[in-house]
Design a protein around this motif. Structure first.
Motif, PDB file in Angstrom:
ATOM      1  N   ALA A  83       0.826  -1.203   0.000  1.00 53.71           N
ATOM      2  CA  ALA A  83       0.000   0.000   0.000  1.00 53.71           C
ATOM      3  C   ALA A  83       0.861   1.255   0.000  1.00 53.71           C
ATOM      4  CB  ALA A  83      -0.932  -0.003   1.213  1.00 53.71           C
ATOM      5  N   VAL A  84       1.846   1.298   0.881  1.00 54.62           N
ATOM      6  CA  VAL A  84       2.692   2.485   1.031  1.00 54.62           C
ATOM      7  C   VAL A  84       3.573   2.700  -0.194  1.00 54.62           C
ATOM      8  CG1 VAL A  84       4.608   3.462   2.368  1.00 54.62           C
ATOM      9  CG2 VAL A  84       2.665   2.411   3.550  1.00 54.62           C
ATOM     10  N   ASN A  85       4.095   1.620  -0.743  1.00 52.68           N
ATOM     11  CA  ASN A  85       5.098   1.751  -1.807  1.00 52.68           C
ATOM     12  C   ASN A  85       4.542   1.689  -3.225  1.00 52.68           C
ATOM     13  OD1 ASN A  85       7.875   1.746  -0.402  1.00 52.68           O
ATOM     14  ND2 ASN A  85       6.781   0.088   0.631  1.00 52.68           N
ATOM     15  N   GLU A  86       3.350   1.097  -3.415  1.00 55.45           N
ATOM     16  CA  GLU A  86       2.863   0.877  -4.768  1.00 55.45           C
ATOM     17  C   GLU A  86       1.487   1.468  -5.060  1.00 55.45           C
ATOM     18  OE1 GLU A  86       4.485  -0.514  -7.304  1.00 55.45           O
ATOM     19  OE2 GLU A  86       6.285  -0.815  -6.065  1.00 55.45           O
ATOM     20  N   ILE A  87       0.680   1.687  -4.035  1.00 58.75           N
ATOM     21  CA  ILE A  87      -0.712   2.068  -4.292  1.00 58.75           C
ATOM     22  C   ILE A  87      -1.012   3.522  -3.938  1.00 58.75           C
ATOM     23  CG2 ILE A  87      -3.115   1.598  -3.647  1.00 58.75           C
ATOM     24  CD1 ILE A  87      -2.264  -1.337  -3.262  1.00 58.75           C
ATOM     25  N   LEU A  88      -0.644   3.931  -2.740  1.00 57.19           N
ATOM     26  CA  LEU A  88      -1.010   5.255  -2.260  1.00 57.19           C
ATOM     27  C   LEU A  88      -0.110   6.332  -2.858  1.00 57.19           C
ATOM     28  CD1 LEU A  88      -1.597   4.351   1.495  1.00 57.19           C
ATOM     29  CD2 LEU A  88      -3.307   4.541  -0.315  1.00 57.19           C
ATOM     30  N   ASP A  89      -0.711   7.483  -3.146  1.00 53.58           N
ATOM     31  CA  ASP A  89       0.076   8.590  -3.689  1.00 53.58           C
ATOM     32  C   ASP A  89       0.579   9.536  -2.609  1.00 53.58           C
ATOM     33  OD1 ASP A  89      -2.274   9.795  -2.953  1.00 53.58           O
ATOM     34  OD2 ASP A  89      -2.803  10.522  -4.960  1.00 53.58           O
ATOM     35  N   ARG A  90       0.200   9.278  -1.379  1.00 52.62           N
ATOM     36  CA  ARG A  90       0.742  10.012  -0.238  1.00 52.62           C
ATOM     37  C   ARG A  90       0.658   9.129   0.999  1.00 52.62           C
ATOM     38  NH1 ARG A  90      -3.245  12.761   3.096  1.00 52.62           N
ATOM     39  NH2 ARG A  90      -5.342  12.691   2.174  1.00 52.62           N
ATOM     40  N   ARG A  91       1.427   9.478   2.003  1.00 56.01           N
ATOM     41  CA  ARG A  91       1.436   8.681   3.216  1.00 56.01           C
ATOM     42  C   ARG A  91       0.088   8.826   3.925  1.00 56.01           C
ATOM     43  NH1 ARG A  91       5.335   6.063   5.656  1.00 56.01           N
ATOM     44  NH2 ARG A  91       6.717   6.877   4.058  1.00 56.01           N
ATOM     45  N   PRO A  92      -0.517   7.722   4.338  1.00 56.94           N
ATOM     46  CA  PRO A  92      -1.813   7.840   5.017  1.00 56.94           C
ATOM     47  C   PRO A  92      -1.695   8.529   6.369  1.00 56.94           C
ATOM     48  CG  PRO A  92      -1.033   5.566   5.057  1.00 56.94           C
ATOM     49  CD  PRO A  92      -0.101   6.328   4.178  1.00 56.94           C
TER      50      PRO A  92
END
Length: 258
Positions: A83-92
């Motif tokens: 999620a952090v490295n491949e999906i999200l465009d910013r840190r949740p």
């Protein structure tokens, strides 16, 4: 106008489990939700990660919600990493894991896939919470959990979390009117007295089922086990620095020259 918080939702019971569907519903009241969760149950995986086989992600649509959801072939910790490295465009702004079907209190935190996802988020510097309901039934009723989950998540979004600390939240299996409130606790000292049920296959080969009973060795009234037994939601701050700091001075008295 400030942006809504970005909330990553994951679990260890699988992306279709009722617990995570409840957690998604509650988190959508607080922010924008992205779901990355295992494609099959990953309970008691601890902090396992996948290194000897490939990982797969699939965009899925489970219910009528419009939140982005991804099914992952790996472990709960894998889900957070992807999620952090491949999906999200910013840190949740927050990662929530659960709601687990069953307890993750006391020593169970060591084995928990639910908490491993929260801890992985914490390692990434993301405020994180693992939620568990003390009901192992797949069709458990999570309705009483909803207000407590929302209340605790709102506080983390508002106040943040201390560095390198995540929350382990366990909710008693009671009607909402019977739950007395929320207690900040320490982890009870307890363990499992384990046995293996040894059997034989029709071909004569031995196989084993792990069984055992949970034994609470801690009689303190400030523990998660006490809180849950006495109808409170338990909240334990958990750290992933496993150093026994109190032992360092003693070990420095040892003579390593002999």
């Amino acid at each position: 106008m400030s942006k809504k918080p970005l909330i990553l939702v994951t679990n260890d019971d699988g992306i279709t489990a009722p617990g995570i569907r409840t957690l998604i519903k509650v988190m959508k009241e607080l922010g924008n939700v992205v779901v990355v969760a295992p494609d099959s149950p990953q309970s008691a995986m601890g902090h396992a990660i996948t290194i000897n086989s490939t990982l797969h992600l699939e965009r899925v649509h489970i219910d009528s919600g419009d939140q982005p959801e991804y099914s992952c072939s790996g472990t709960p910790a894998d889900c957070v990493k992807l999620a952090v490295n491949e999906i999200l465009d910013r840190r949740p702004d927050l990662c929530v894991s659960g709601i687990n079907h069953g307890s993750n209190s006391s020593i169970n935190v060591i084995y928990s896939g639910t908490m491993s996802a929260a801890l992985e988020a914490g390692i990434e510097g993301i405020p994180a919470i693992g939620f568990s309901l003390l009901d192992y039934n797949y069709n458990a009723d999570f309705e009483a959990s909803e207000s407590f989950v929302k209340q605790i998540a709102k506080n983390v979004l508002k106040n943040g979390m201390p560095k390198d600390v995540v929350l382990n939240v366990n909710i008693p299996n009671l009607k909402k009117s019977m739950i007395k409130g929320i207690k900040i606790c320490r982890q009870a000292r307890a363990n499992w007295e384990e046995e293996f049920d040894k059997r034989k296959t029709p071909q004569g080969k031995d196989y084993y089922w792990l069984t055992g009973k949970f034994v609470n060795l801690d009689h303190g009234e400030d523990t998660d086990e006490w809180a849950l037994t006495n109808s409170y939601v338990s909240v334990v701050p958990v750290q992933f620095d496993l150093t026994a700091h109190h032992c360092i001075q003693q070990l420095n008295t040892w003579n390593f020259d002999d």
